[in-house]
Design a protein around this motif. Structure first.
Motif, mmCIF file in Angstrom:
data_model
loop_
_atom_site.group_PDB
_atom_site.id
_atom_site.type_symbol
_atom_site.label_atom_id
_atom_site.label_comp_id
_atom_site.label_asym_id
_atom_site.label_seq_id
_atom_site.Cartn_x
_atom_site.Cartn_y
_atom_site.Cartn_z
ATOM 1 N N GLN A 265 0.822 -1.206 0.000
ATOM 2 C CA GLN A 265 0.000 0.000 0.000
ATOM 3 C C GLN A 265 0.859 1.259 0.000
ATOM 4 O OE1 GLN A 265 -3.042 0.281 3.124
ATOM 5 N NE2 GLN A 265 -4.324 1.048 1.462
ATOM 6 N N LEU A 266 1.911 1.218 0.817
ATOM 7 C CA LEU A 266 2.816 2.359 0.830
ATOM 8 C C LEU A 266 3.430 2.581 -0.544
ATOM 9 C CD1 LEU A 266 4.797 2.387 4.187
ATOM 10 C CD2 LEU A 266 3.775 4.315 3.008
ATOM 11 N N ALA A 267 3.819 1.488 -1.192
ATOM 12 C CA ALA A 267 4.417 1.606 -2.520
ATOM 13 C C ALA A 267 3.415 2.188 -3.513
ATOM 14 C CB ALA A 267 4.915 0.242 -2.993
ATOM 15 N N THR A 268 2.173 1.799 -3.369
ATOM 16 C CA THR A 268 1.134 2.324 -4.258
ATOM 17 C C THR A 268 0.967 3.833 -4.094
ATOM 18 O OG1 THR A 268 -0.044 0.232 -4.245
ATOM 19 C CG2 THR A 268 -1.299 2.187 -4.866
ATOM 20 N N PHE A 269 0.915 4.266 -2.862
ATOM 21 C CA PHE A 269 0.795 5.703 -2.610
ATOM 22 C C PHE A 269 2.034 6.442 -3.109
ATOM 23 C CE2 PHE A 269 -2.289 4.621 0.951
ATOM 24 C CZ PHE A 269 -3.364 5.079 0.242
ATOM 25 N N ALA A 270 3.202 5.856 -2.849
ATOM 26 C CA ALA A 270 4.434 6.498 -3.304
ATOM 27 C C ALA A 270 4.436 6.619 -4.821
ATOM 28 C CB ALA A 270 5.650 5.703 -2.828
ATOM 29 N N LYS A 271 3.928 5.589 -5.476
ATOM 30 C CA LYS A 271 3.888 5.621 -6.936
ATOM 31 C C LYS A 271 2.983 6.754 -7.427
ATOM 32 C CE LYS A 271 4.120 1.654 -8.936
ATOM 33 N NZ LYS A 271 3.760 0.310 -9.458
ATOM 34 N N ALA A 272 1.899 6.976 -6.710
ATOM 35 C CA ALA A 272 0.997 8.058 -7.091
ATOM 36 C C ALA A 272 1.693 9.415 -6.993
ATOM 37 C CB ALA A 272 -0.248 8.037 -6.214
ATOM 38 N N LEU A 273 2.661 9.518 -6.103
ATOM 39 C CA LEU A 273 3.377 10.787 -5.920
ATOM 40 C C LEU A 273 4.665 10.831 -6.730
ATOM 41 C CD1 LEU A 273 3.032 11.113 -2.036
ATOM 42 C CD2 LEU A 273 1.674 12.267 -3.782
ATOM 43 N N ALA A 274 4.930 9.774 -7.497
ATOM 44 C CA ALA A 274 6.238 9.621 -8.134
ATOM 45 C C ALA A 274 6.327 10.302 -9.495
ATOM 46 C CB ALA A 274 6.598 8.143 -8.239
ATOM 47 N N HIS A 275 5.622 11.379 -9.656
ATOM 48 C CA HIS A 275 5.752 12.152 -10.896
ATOM 49 C C HIS A 275 5.505 13.621 -10.579
ATOM 50 C CE1 HIS A 275 5.222 13.627 -14.959
ATOM 51 N NE2 HIS A 275 5.642 12.465 -15.417
ATOM 52 N N PRO A 276 6.409 14.491 -11.041
ATOM 53 C CA PRO A 276 6.273 15.916 -10.700
ATOM 54 C C PRO A 276 4.938 16.496 -11.117
ATOM 55 C CG PRO A 276 7.990 15.538 -12.365
ATOM 56 C CD PRO A 276 7.630 14.215 -11.789
ATOM 57 N N ALA A 277 4.371 16.005 -12.191
ATOM 58 C CA ALA A 277 3.076 16.542 -12.622
ATOM 59 C C ALA A 277 1.999 16.257 -11.576
ATOM 60 C CB ALA A 277 2.684 15.925 -13.957
ATOM 61 N N ARG A 278 2.061 15.076 -10.988
ATOM 62 C CA ARG A 278 1.022 14.738 -10.009
ATOM 63 C C ARG A 278 1.203 15.508 -8.710
ATOM 64 N NH1 ARG A 278 1.591 9.639 -12.721
ATOM 65 N NH2 ARG A 278 3.009 8.774 -11.169
ATOM 66 N N ILE A 279 2.431 15.777 -8.339
ATOM 67 C CA ILE A 279 2.655 16.620 -7.165
ATOM 68 C C ILE A 279 2.188 18.037 -7.455
ATOM 69 C CG2 ILE A 279 4.455 17.668 -5.734
ATOM 70 C CD1 ILE A 279 5.840 15.053 -5.649
ATOM 71 N N LEU B 205 -4.719 12.728 -13.590
ATOM 72 C CA LEU B 205 -5.826 12.901 -12.652
ATOM 73 C C LEU B 205 -6.468 11.560 -12.337
ATOM 74 C CD1 LEU B 205 -7.425 16.144 -14.105
ATOM 75 C CD2 LEU B 205 -6.507 15.869 -11.803
ATOM 76 N N LYS B 206 -6.571 10.750 -13.365
ATOM 77 C CA LYS B 206 -7.177 9.439 -13.160
ATOM 78 C C LYS B 206 -6.337 8.577 -12.217
ATOM 79 C CE LYS B 206 -9.119 5.593 -15.826
ATOM 80 N NZ LYS B 206 -9.132 4.946 -17.167
ATOM 81 N N GLU B 207 -5.034 8.670 -12.361
ATOM 82 C CA GLU B 207 -4.161 7.892 -11.486
ATOM 83 C C GLU B 207 -4.275 8.344 -10.039
ATOM 84 O OE1 GLU B 207 -0.115 7.004 -12.978
ATOM 85 O OE2 GLU B 207 -0.849 7.858 -14.855
ATOM 86 N N LEU B 208 -4.328 9.648 -9.853
ATOM 87 C CA LEU B 208 -4.485 10.160 -8.497
ATOM 88 C C LEU B 208 -5.822 9.734 -7.915
ATOM 89 C CD1 LEU B 208 -3.027 13.762 -8.926
ATOM 90 C CD2 LEU B 208 -2.108 11.957 -7.470
ATOM 91 N N LYS B 209 -6.825 9.692 -8.783
ATOM 92 C CA LYS B 209 -8.154 9.288 -8.327
ATOM 93 C C LYS B 209 -8.162 7.798 -7.987
ATOM 94 C CE LYS B 209 -13.004 9.907 -9.656
ATOM 95 N NZ LYS B 209 -13.902 10.243 -10.786
ATOM 96 N N THR B 210 -7.524 7.005 -8.844
ATOM 97 C CA THR B 210 -7.463 5.565 -8.582
ATOM 98 C C THR B 210 -6.733 5.276 -7.273
ATOM 99 O OG1 THR B 210 -7.476 5.066 -10.946
ATOM 100 C CG2 THR B 210 -6.626 3.363 -9.473
ATOM 101 N N ALA B 211 -5.688 6.048 -7.016
ATOM 102 C CA ALA B 211 -4.944 5.871 -5.768
ATOM 103 C C ALA B 211 -5.742 6.360 -4.569
ATOM 104 C CB ALA B 211 -3.614 6.615 -5.856
ATOM 105 N N GLY B 212 -6.818 7.083 -4.839
ATOM 106 C CA GLY B 212 -7.677 7.546 -3.760
ATOM 107 C C GLY B 212 -7.295 8.908 -3.203
ATOM 108 N N LEU B 213 -6.288 9.531 -3.792
ATOM 109 C CA LEU B 213 -5.807 10.793 -3.234
ATOM 110 C C LEU B 213 -6.692 11.975 -3.582
ATOM 111 C CD1 LEU B 213 -1.962 10.436 -3.700
ATOM 112 C CD2 LEU B 213 -3.302 10.274 -1.611
ATOM 113 N N ILE B 214 -7.433 11.848 -4.677
ATOM 114 C CA ILE B 214 -8.355 12.921 -5.037
ATOM 115 C C ILE B 214 -9.709 12.307 -5.380
ATOM 116 C CG2 ILE B 214 -6.467 14.330 -5.945
ATOM 117 C CD1 ILE B 214 -7.431 13.692 -8.743
ATOM 118 N N LYS B 215 -10.710 13.169 -5.414
ATOM 119 C CA LYS B 215 -12.021 12.722 -5.869
ATOM 120 C C LYS B 215 -12.565 13.756 -6.830
ATOM 121 C CE LYS B 215 -13.721 14.326 -1.387
ATOM 122 N NZ LYS B 215 -14.606 14.025 -0.232
ATOM 123 N N GLY B 216 -13.401 13.303 -7.735
ATOM 124 C CA GLY B 216 -13.902 14.219 -8.740
ATOM 125 C C GLY B 216 -15.406 14.135 -8.873
#
Lengths: 111, 111
Positions: A15-29, A61-72
């Motif tokens: 799970q930690l790796a999944t969240f880290a992956k969601a943050l692993a791109h400057p565009a998503r940050i 955006l979809k990746e961030l949403k899939t990771a649960g970090l955002i909602k739309g």
DNA sequence: TTAACTTATCGTTTTTTTACGATAATTCAA
DNA sequence: TTGAATTATCGTAAAAAAACGATAAGTTAA
């Protein structure tokens, strides 16, 4: 022959790796910062600001949403994205927990 | 035509993404836990515990080292890896800073 | 010196990620 | 209803990540 490699990765590690992956791109940050800074969750504005095509931003955006970090939510023809604060708090705590649990052993370092 | 896409990603965004990428695989998180838990930084033990080939583990170790999260010294025929606590502390703070700076705006959420 | 052991690197394959343009779907305004 | 605007999805291409076996390079013990 030592011990067998029976240890698969644990739930928390995955799970930690999944969240880290969601943050692993400057565009998503950058997207998270934008969403946090604007009181409106304007999606189109993100495309204007980022040096990426609209379809690429939509994908991030979809990746961030899939990771649960955002909602739309759909707002007319536009899409309104926001940070999912509950999930974000959980991630924050998990990272903090990892860091602090690692640091407990700090004194023993050998190199 | 709105504003041009002149905004490249900032240094801090890129650095955070780099650190996140280093943590974006369960094997690497597992490695960090192992390194923290053992007072000896035995490298070969990691291969025994993880469900991965030796060359793959070596590759993950290299990535963690490149990211600056661990450091390695040669100890006879073996390699001794340890967590780079200074760098780790920096990452911890950067993440904490991101989380808290995002949360400052929390009240404005619209969805 | 030779043999056994440990680890890094090389070459390769497979999978995943990133990115884009084109297109479809949806909604609001004219 | 038509047209403009917004966004998601599709198809695809290029790049990066992940994994492995084989091999090389180094060290220690015999």
């Amino acid at each position: 022959m030592a011990s067998a490699k029976t240890t698969e990765f644990s739930e928390s590690e995955q799970q930690l790796a999944t969240f880290a992956k969601a943050l692993a791109h400057p565009a998503r940050i950058a997207i998270l910062k934008i969403l946090a800074a604007q009181n409106e969750c304007i999606c189109g504005k993100i495309v204007e600001v980022l040096p990426l095509a609209q379809s690429t931003v939509s994908q991030h955006l979809k990746e961030l949403k899939t990771a649960g970090l955002i909602k739309g939510t759909i707002d007319g023809p536009k899409s309104c994205y926001c940070i999912n604060w509950d999930a974000f708090e959980a991630v924050n705590k998990e990272f903090g927990f990892l860091f602090s649990s690692l640091q407990k052993e700090k004194g023993k370092a050998c190199c």
